[in-house]
Design a protein around this motif. Structure first.
Motif, PDB file in Angstrom:
ATOM      1  N   ASP A 185       0.846  -1.203   0.000  1.00  0.00           N
ATOM      2  CA  ASP A 185       0.000   0.000   0.000  1.00  0.00           C
ATOM      3  C   ASP A 185       0.878   1.248   0.000  1.00  0.00           C
ATOM      4  OD1 ASP A 185      -2.264  -1.583   0.206  1.00  0.00           O
ATOM      5  OD2 ASP A 185      -2.344  -1.449   2.401  1.00  0.00           O
ATOM      6  N   GLY A 236      -5.328  -3.278   8.568  1.00  0.00           N
ATOM      7  CA  GLY A 236      -4.873  -3.187   7.179  1.00  0.00           C
ATOM      8  C   GLY A 236      -5.363  -1.947   6.456  1.00  0.00           C
ATOM      9  N   LYS A 240      -3.312   2.015   3.944  1.00  0.00           N
ATOM     10  CA  LYS A 240      -4.003   2.556   2.768  1.00  0.00           C
ATOM     11  C   LYS A 240      -4.347   4.030   2.974  1.00  0.00           C
ATOM     12  CE  LYS A 240      -6.317  -1.831   1.990  1.00  0.00           C
ATOM     13  NZ  LYS A 240      -5.152  -2.525   1.450  1.00  0.00           N
TER      14      LYS A 240
HETATM   15 MG   LIG Z   1      -2.964  -5.123   3.504  1.00  0.00          MG
END
Ligand SMILES: [Mg+2]
Ligand SMILES: Nc1ncnc2c1ncn2[C@@H]1O[C@H](COP(=O)(O)OP(=O)(O)O)[C@@H](O)[C@H]1O
Length: 283
Positions: A185, A236, A240
């Motif tokens: 990312d 996660g 991002k």
């Molecule tokens: Mg990820």
């Protein structure tokens, strides 16, 4: 008077026309993650989608992840997987697995699938032409995990100028040529900023960013910062949205987080009035 059915193919194409005009010669960075890396049908569809974007004159760059595949290969080789705060601890053996799996298997598989459609994909890693320069991540000891210090933007731009579709495996090299694992990312965000991309699209396995269980279609920089602080955006999603903010700061206009589980999610996001997923903008 002309009569026609309520919903026709031509309507869809006409709806796409202003977007096609707007995006010609612009650059999009697309990060593959989740289902578009696992599911056979979705893998084929996303390869068609990026080829279509390229063919109508958009400069497309793909950056891919590979966490699940790295873990499954480590298991096969009896190498233990260790995570620290959601990040893979990368000892020397794991680093070699990361390189083998990302560059040898995943990267070439994506390239092959795009080229079946005539997409002129070229697979490179952050090692090639020193595309991704890094230094050892030093907030905590994660072994061979690097943070991006520089991107060879002219190399990527030259590939695009020559009509190629670069597919980038997220590893990098430091000043001494030592190889490091890089979060995909973050790599995608840094690359998007460096090559003056208009859009950065994260494909993942969730509808978009959710706030208290509710999907949100639009977020500003201030809102994102606030939600991270309060722990509402976590795990996660953090790399991002954080790299989204960095990319916006470097001049990227819009970042989209979209659900790769939806067939042809990319086309729906880019060429329809309603779009899908969460868009993140500076203001
Ligand atoms: Mg990820
Ligand atoms: N506020 C949030 N909105 C949406 N997803 C979130 C949020 N906070 C944490 N997440 C998690 O982030 C995940 C996406 O990151 P990740 O699993 O690393 O996917 P990828 O393989 O695409 O990088 C979501 O599936 C979800 O579990």
């Amino acid at each position: 008077m002309i009569t026609k059915a309520k919903f026709q193919k031509e309507d869809v194409l006409i709806e796409a026309l202003p977007y096609i005009q707007q995006f010609e010669h612009k650059t999009f960075v697309i990060k593959y993650g989740g289902a578009v890396m696992q599911d056979e049908e979705l893998k084929a569809m996303v390869a068609q989608d990026v080829t279509l974007l390229r063919k109508i004159g958009i400069n497309v760059v793909v950056v891919h992840g590979g966490g699940k595949e790295i873990t499954s290969f480590s298991d096969k080789l009896n190498i233990k997987t260790k995570f620290i705060n959601g990040q893979r601890y990368t000892d020397e053996e794991t680093r070699d697995v990361v390189q083998m799996v990302l560059v040898g298997l995943i990267n070439k598989d994506i390239v092959r699938r795009i080229n079946i459609n005539g997409g002129r994909a070229v697979g490179v890693s952050g090692i090639d032409a020193e595309l991704v320069k890094v230094r050892k991540y030093d907030n905590e000891d994660l072994g061979f995990v690097g943070e991006v210090t520089d991107v060879n933007s002219s190399f990527v731009k030259n590939l695009l100028k020559d009509g190629y579709l670069p597919v980038i495996a997220p590893i990098g090299v430091d000043e001494n040529g030592t190889v490091y694992n890089v979060n995909a990312d973050i790599a995608a965000g840094s690359i998007a900023g460096a090559i003056d991309a208009l859009k950065l699209v994260y494909m993942t396995d969730i509808e978009g960013v959710k706030i208290n269980g509710e999907f949100v279609s639009h977020l500003t920089q201030t809102e994102v910062e606030n939600y991270i602080k309060r722990g509402i955006i976590n795990g996660g999603m953090i790399p991002k949205v954080k790299s989204a903010l960095d990319a916006l700061e470097s001049g990227v206009q819009k970042v989209h987080i979209i659900d790769g589980r939806i067939p042809h999610a990319l086309l729906l996001e880019i060429f329809t009035n309603d779009g899908i997923g969460t868009e993140i903008v500076s203001k």
